[in-house]
Every structure is written in C-alpha cells, then in structure tokens.
Design an enzyme around this catalytic site. Structure first.
Site, PDB file in Angstrom:
ATOM      1  N   PRO A 101      48.617  32.489  46.781  1.00  0.00           N
ATOM      2  CA  PRO A 101      48.789  32.496  44.671  1.00  0.00           C
ATOM      3  C   PRO A 101      47.160  32.895  43.869  1.00  0.00           C
ATOM      4  O   PRO A 101      46.534  32.646  44.940  1.00  0.00           O
ATOM      5  CB  PRO A 101      48.464  30.749  44.113  1.00  0.00           C
ATOM      6  N   HIS A 102      47.774  34.086  43.757  1.00  0.00           N
ATOM      7  CA  HIS A 102      46.817  34.425  43.333  1.00  0.00           C
ATOM      8  C   HIS A 102      46.551  36.171  41.741  1.00  0.00           C
ATOM      9  O   HIS A 102      48.495  36.110  41.967  1.00  0.00           O
ATOM     10  CB  HIS A 102      45.899  36.108  43.791  1.00  0.00           C
ATOM     11  N   ALA A 103      46.025  35.992  40.678  1.00  0.00           N
ATOM     12  CA  ALA A 103      46.553  36.468  39.867  1.00  0.00           C
ATOM     13  C   ALA A 103      45.135  37.799  39.766  1.00  0.00           C
ATOM     14  O   ALA A 103      44.036  37.849  40.266  1.00  0.00           O
ATOM     15  CB  ALA A 103      46.492  35.832  38.348  1.00  0.00           C
TER      16      ALA A 103
END
Length: 157
Positions: free
Chosen positions: A67-69
């Site tokens: 998960p990353h933004a």
C-alpha cells in the site's frame, strides 16, 4: 531510510492480524505510521481512493501488497509498516488473496523507489515461482523474527 530501522523507529510491525476487508488490512499499516507521525491520516484515504479508481495497483506479486500513495498525500518522512494476516483478504476482482502487506510512505519519489527495491531484495527468491518468498515473513511470530529475516536477506543469507 532502511526498512529495519524504520520498522523499529515507527514501531510498525503487526503479525498475524485478523481483519475482514482489504480496507481494514491497509488501515492497520497506516495507523501505525500515523501514530508515529510519519504520515497524516489523509495518506490512508489517498490509498483507498486510488485502489477504488485504479484497481488494486498495490498488489505487486501474488499474495503481496505494498500500500502506497504519493509523497504529497500526507507523508511527513519516509517510513515502512509490515502487516501479516492470519487469514488472507481479497481485493475486488482479484483471484489471488493477499496476506502480507508492506506499507510504504516515501517522502520523495527517489526514496519511494529505494524503499520498493529494498523490500523486493528482502523477499527475493529465485527458486520460487513468483520470484519472492513470503513464507519467511508469514513464519514470523515476533518483531525479532522480522528483524532477523531482514538482516539475513541483506547480508546475502
């Protein structure tokens, strides 16, 4: 920021967690980084809305998600969180479930790429069909186990 140091500094390891949805699984990782002030709560919202609009781009190998933004979505400093799940969860439209998640918050796109490469290096396994070995993280029962796995991998073990 090296993975092991970040996991220690942010107290961001959660093993064999019990969740019902992919959203909850992601929140476990981001909550630890919010608690350590590495990221703002908005980072979680950014990941969720990206997955909803683009599909599960965070699944980078079977059973494994990162998960990353983007850095501007609320990253205060580069940090990682590791979550393993007792029971795998499914993302909409995916056949393979996910049970190992490494949340990555990169404060710059360079640090983001470096983080990605370090995690890949730790999981790398040329003998596995998928090219990575998640069992070494699934087997961990304590933070110490995780640190040992990371050290072994980085020291060519």
């Amino acid at each position: 920021m090296a993975l092991k140091e970040s996991l220690i500094e942010n107290n961001s390891i959660l093993l064999k967690a019990d969740v019902a949805t992919w959203q909850e699984a992601i929140k476990l990782g981001t909550d630890m980084l919010v608690a350590s002030k590495a990221i703002e709560p908005s980072y979680y919202d950014a990941i969720i809305s990206c997955v909803k609009s683009m599909g599960p781009y965070i699944i980078i190998a079977p059973n494994f998600a990162m998960p990353h933004a983007r850095p501007e979505d609320g990253v205060n400093r580069t940090a990682f969180a590791l979550v393993t799940l007792k029971n795998p969860i499914y993302f909409e439209g995916e056949d393979e479930p996910v049970d190992v998640l490494v949340t990555l918050a990169g404060s710059t796109s360079d640090q983001h790429m470096e983080g990605l490469m370090e995690v890949t290096q730790i999981l790398d396994d040329e003998n596995s069909e998928t090219g990575i070995d998640l069992d070494k993280l699934r087997r961990c029962n304590s933070k110490e186990d995780v640190y040992a796995v990371i050290e072994q991998a980085l020291n060519g073990g």
